[in-house]
Design a protein around this motif. Structure first.
Motif, PDB file in Angstrom:
ATOM      1  N   ASN A  80       0.618  -1.254  -0.118  1.00 32.16           N
ATOM      2  CA  ASN A  80       0.043   0.107   0.068  1.00 32.16           C
ATOM      3  C   ASN A  80       0.840   1.436   0.013  1.00 32.16           C
ATOM      4  N   ASP A  81       2.242   1.155  -0.013  1.00 30.58           N
ATOM      5  CA  ASP A  81       3.050   2.326  -0.022  1.00 30.58           C
ATOM      6  C   ASP A  81       3.226   2.728  -1.434  1.00 30.58           C
ATOM      7  N   PRO A  82       2.883   3.956  -1.837  1.00 27.47           N
ATOM      8  CA  PRO A  82       3.105   4.453  -3.198  1.00 27.47           C
ATOM      9  C   PRO A  82       4.601   4.746  -3.527  1.00 27.47           C
ATOM     10  N   LYS A  83       5.477   4.817  -2.416  1.00 27.85           N
ATOM     11  CA  LYS A  83       6.840   5.101  -2.795  1.00 27.85           C
ATOM     12  C   LYS A  83       7.521   3.803  -3.035  1.00 27.85           C
ATOM     13  N   VAL A  84       6.886   2.550  -3.072  1.00 32.16           N
ATOM     14  CA  VAL A  84       7.583   1.270  -3.454  1.00 32.16           C
ATOM     15  C   VAL A  84       7.123   1.100  -4.839  1.00 32.16           C
ATOM     16  N   SER A  85       8.286   0.703  -5.408  1.00 31.62           N
ATOM     17  CA  SER A  85       8.441   0.366  -7.169  1.00 31.62           C
ATOM     18  C   SER A  85       7.195  -0.421  -7.451  1.00 31.62           C
ATOM     19  N   THR A  86       6.462  -0.230  -8.514  1.00 33.43           N
ATOM     20  CA  THR A  86       5.710  -1.372  -8.985  1.00 33.43           C
ATOM     21  C   THR A  86       6.578  -2.711  -9.321  1.00 33.43           C
ATOM     22  N   THR A  87       7.849  -2.680  -9.463  1.00 32.64           N
ATOM     23  CA  THR A  87       8.395  -4.014  -9.743  1.00 32.64           C
ATOM     24  C   THR A  87       8.726  -4.808  -8.339  1.00 32.64           C
ATOM     25  N   VAL A  88       8.897  -3.989  -7.280  1.00 33.09           N
ATOM     26  CA  VAL A  88       8.914  -4.637  -6.161  1.00 33.09           C
ATOM     27  C   VAL A  88       7.529  -5.197  -5.688  1.00 33.09           C
ATOM     28  N   LYS A  89       6.686  -4.271  -5.773  1.00 30.95           N
ATOM     29  CA  LYS A  89       5.277  -5.014  -5.470  1.00 30.95           C
ATOM     30  C   LYS A  89       4.988  -6.160  -6.294  1.00 30.95           C
ATOM     31  N   ARG A  90       5.340  -6.296  -7.470  1.00 38.69           N
ATOM     32  CA  ARG A  90       5.103  -7.374  -8.427  1.00 38.69           C
ATOM     33  C   ARG A  90       5.904  -8.517  -7.849  1.00 38.69           C
ATOM     34  N   VAL A 128      17.992 -13.329  -2.311  1.00 40.36           N
ATOM     35  CA  VAL A 128      18.883 -12.109  -2.728  1.00 40.36           C
ATOM     36  C   VAL A 128      18.124 -10.763  -2.204  1.00 40.36           C
ATOM     37  N   GLY A 129      18.621  -9.939  -1.660  1.00 43.24           N
ATOM     38  CA  GLY A 129      17.856  -8.746  -1.219  1.00 43.24           C
ATOM     39  C   GLY A 129      17.542  -7.905  -2.323  1.00 43.24           C
ATOM     40  N   ILE A 130      16.232  -7.566  -2.581  1.00 45.11           N
ATOM     41  CA  ILE A 130      15.850  -6.652  -3.550  1.00 45.11           C
ATOM     42  C   ILE A 130      15.354  -5.171  -3.266  1.00 45.11           C
ATOM     43  N   ALA A 131      15.168  -5.113  -2.049  1.00 49.54           N
ATOM     44  CA  ALA A 131      14.800  -3.901  -1.534  1.00 49.54           C
ATOM     45  C   ALA A 131      14.833  -3.857  -0.055  1.00 49.54           C
ATOM     46  N   THR A 132      14.821  -2.507   0.530  1.00 47.71           N
ATOM     47  CA  THR A 132      14.916  -2.312   1.715  1.00 47.71           C
ATOM     48  C   THR A 132      14.145  -0.928   2.412  1.00 47.71           C
TER      49      THR A 132
END
Length: 218
Positions: A80-90, A128-132
């Motif tokens: 629900n975070d608009p700052k998170v990229s669509t790639t990470v959400k996907r 593998v870490g993709i985001a933090t």
């Protein structure tokens, strides 16, 4: 449990033990009567029990906002975070059943009265870490105050500091052996995370550079 072994007690020892046992019973009865006669509350009046005796009976306090701790649903927070990229959400999908590749840490990074939330997102297969991301409580709601989405990346809470580790891979590097690693330390300053220092290690060279390079003081 291994039983006690040894020679059997003789008659004298048995008599002594019987006397001791009777004495212990009489002492216990006397203490009980004395406690009741003085309006006491039993064993609690005699002093604190040994820690090992009560450790299992003490319940852990439930997290509460009033106590400065708030637990969150990190998956919903990210989605629900608009700052998170669509790639990470996907890519944020359960690895099995309802288990998501998300690691959540709670700490106090921004000087607030309520805990901050550190969320690391990784891949399911090789982790593998993709985001933090770091979330800070603002008027009862968590707001995104830090993000790093350049994979591979991983962050940790070190006291009141945030450390972010990034690896650089050459074409033929396996996941376990990056060519370079950068660890950057951030601290909360003037309403944002500011870089404090950076450590870089180049694994392609015979030597490595581990000295911290402090950021200029803004």
């Amino acid at each position: 449990m291994r039983g006690l072994t040894g020679a059997g007690p003789d008659r004298a020892r048995g008599s002594s033990q019987a006397v001791i046992a009777v004495g212990a019973v009489l002492t216990a009865v006397a203490l009980f009567v004395a406690a009741c006669g003085t309006g006491g509350t039993g064993a609690r009046d005699e002093g604190p029990a040994h820690a090992s005796a009560v450790a299992g009976a003490v319940a852990s306090p439930s997290p509460s906002a009033s106590g400065g701790f708030r637990r969150v649903d990190a998956v919903s927070l990210i989605k629900n975070d608009p700052k998170v990229s669509t790639t990470v959400k996907r890519e944020l999908e359960p690895c099995s059943a309802d288990e998501y590749p998300v690691e959540v840490s709670y700490g106090y990074l921004t000087g607030g009265s309520v805990n901050d939330i550190l969320v690391n997102v990784s891949t399911c297969g090789d982790l593998v870490g993709i985001a933090t991301y770091v979330y800070r409580d603002v008027d009862g709601s968590y707001k995104n105050v830090f993000k790093a989405e350049e994979s591979p990346v991983y962050a940790e809470i070190d006291g009141s500091a945030l450390t972010v580790t990034k690896q650089v891979y050459d074409t033929d590097d396996p996941v376990s052996n990056p060519s370079k690693e950068t660890v950057t330390t951030y601290t909360w300053k003037a309403g944002r995370f500011a870089q404090k220092d950076i450590h870089e290690t180049d694994y392609n060279k015979a030597g490595s550079s581990d000295d911290a390079t402090p950021a200029p003081d803004n």
